[in-house]
Structures are given as structure tokens and as C-alpha cells.
Design a protein around this motif. Structure first.
Motif, PDB file in Angstrom:
ATOM      1  N   ASN A  77       0.118  -7.711   3.135  1.00 35.77           N
ATOM      2  CA  ASN A  77      -1.014  -6.960   3.712  1.00 35.77           C
ATOM      3  C   ASN A  77      -0.667  -6.453   5.105  1.00 35.77           C
ATOM      4  N   ASN A  84       1.015   2.083   6.243  1.00 33.50           N
ATOM      5  CA  ASN A  84      -0.113   3.007   6.278  1.00 33.50           C
ATOM      6  C   ASN A  84      -0.118   3.804   7.584  1.00 33.50           C
ATOM      7  N   THR A 113      -1.819   3.047   0.457  1.00 35.06           N
ATOM      8  CA  THR A 113      -1.713   1.836   1.267  1.00 35.06           C
ATOM      9  C   THR A 113      -2.942   1.578   2.128  1.00 35.06           C
ATOM     10  N   THR A 114      -3.959   2.383   1.951  1.00 36.76           N
ATOM     11  CA  THR A 114      -5.201   2.121   2.675  1.00 36.76           C
ATOM     12  C   THR A 114      -5.721   0.759   2.246  1.00 36.76           C
ATOM     13  N   LYS A 115      -6.274   0.062   3.194  1.00 39.50           N
ATOM     14  CA  LYS A 115      -6.674  -1.337   2.978  1.00 39.50           C
ATOM     15  C   LYS A 115      -7.455  -1.517   1.677  1.00 39.50           C
ATOM     16  N   ARG A 116      -7.049  -2.507   0.941  1.00 43.91           N
ATOM     17  CA  ARG A 116      -7.683  -2.822  -0.327  1.00 43.91           C
ATOM     18  C   ARG A 116      -7.844  -4.328  -0.441  1.00 43.91           C
ATOM     19  N   GLN A 124       2.876  -2.573  -6.795  1.00 40.38           N
ATOM     20  CA  GLN A 124       2.432  -1.787  -5.646  1.00 40.38           C
ATOM     21  C   GLN A 124       3.556  -1.642  -4.620  1.00 40.38           C
TER      22      GLN A 124
END
Length: 167
Positions: A77, A84, A113-116, A124
Motif C-alpha cells: 500500500n 500513484n 493505483t488510486t487508493k483502494r 495488481q
């Protein structure tokens, strides 16, 4: 005890002189001299020549972050956030310097890659690699503009990777 004296409120509305100048509404003459405009165009042209070398450093940083994702799955993360940010910087530059494929691929990587929520899977991480490989191919091959047939093939290969690894 409350005062019985009336309160005076003044409202000042300032003119936006900069807006007037840019719209050509300001008094007097405002404009850009032809010499300054030519110097700016020359500087932009020089930056466009150097762009492939310059952006190679950013592609290298993406590759480095990808490697960290592979080596340290528990910190993916954190590394995805770094990826990102780099992709965000790249997506605004490519088109400016004649490499719109970099903008397209960086925009795709940025969105991906936007926060998920949840953990980041190996698939991924492979998608990040696919984006980095596509960008590296554009820069190494100096594929400017839409890239013609090569640009179409690179885009198709990246889209196939997205279809394959997307969860």
C-alpha cells in the motif's frame, strides 16, 4: 450588558486586475512581447528534446517501487501510493512534450493505483509492471505523437495485460 450602539459593517469589493489584464480589458497595453514568446517557445522546444531522458528517471523510479512491491508484500500500500504520485506527475507532462502515450499510460497507472480497500494482490503488482514496460518502450523507441502502428500495438498489449491481471 449588550451595547445599543449600531454595528457598522463595511464590505469591500476589490477589482481583479489580473483577470482584466488576461482578458484584455485592462486600461493601457498589456501583452506578451514577440521576443518573450519566441524565447518561451525555444525553451519549451529544448525541454521537449530532453523529455525522454528526463522521464526515464521517473520510469526508473516506478520500476524501483515495483521491485519493492515484489520484495515487501506487506508494504505494498505504501509503495502503491508512491507509484500513484509518480504517475500523477507523469500524466500531465507527456502530452506537453509530444509524448501523449506517456500521458495515456501514466493516467491509466494513476487510476489503477488510486487508493483502494484491501490487500494488493500479485496480479495488481504485475499490472504496475505492464504499465512501466509500456512506458519504457515508448521512451526507448522515442515513440512520439500517437505512435502510429507501434503506439496502437503498445496500447493493445497494455490493455491485454489489464484484462489478464485485473481482478
Amino acid at each position: 450588558m449588550a451595547s445599543s450602539k449600531p454595528v457598522i459593517v463595511r464590505f469591500y469589493r476589490f477589482k481583479n486586475r489580473l483577470r482584466e489584464k488576461t482578458a484584455g480589458l485592462a486600461p493601457g497595453s498589456a501583452g506578451i512581447s514577440p521576443e518573450a514568446l519566441a524565447a518561451a517557445e525555444q525553451a519549451l522546444s529544448k525541454m521537449a528534446e530532453d523529455y525522454p531522458d528526463w522521464v526515464s528517471g521517473l520510469v526508473g523510479k516506478l520500476q524501483e517501487q515495483h521491485g519493492r512491491c515484489v520484495d515487501s508484500p506487506e508494504k505494498r500500500n505504501e509503495y502503491f501510493e508512491a507509484i500513484n504520485h509518480i504517475a500523477h506527475d507523469m500524466k500531465g507532462q507527456g502530452g506537453t512534450f509530444g509524448y501523449p502515450l506517456i500521458t495515456t499510460f501514466a493516467d491509466s497507472l494513476y487510476g489503477f493505483t488510486t487508493k483502494r480497500a484491501g490487500d494488493i494482490s500479485d496480479n495488481q503488482v504485475e499490472l504496475v509492471k505492464s504499465h512501466v514496460d509500456a512506458m519504457r518502450a515508448v521512451i526507448r523507441g522515442r515513440v512520439s505523437g500517437d505512435g502510429g502502428d507501434i503506439g496502437i500495438k503498445l496500447t493493445d498489449v497494455l490493455n491485454a495485460a489489464i484484462a489478464k491481471y485485473q481482478e
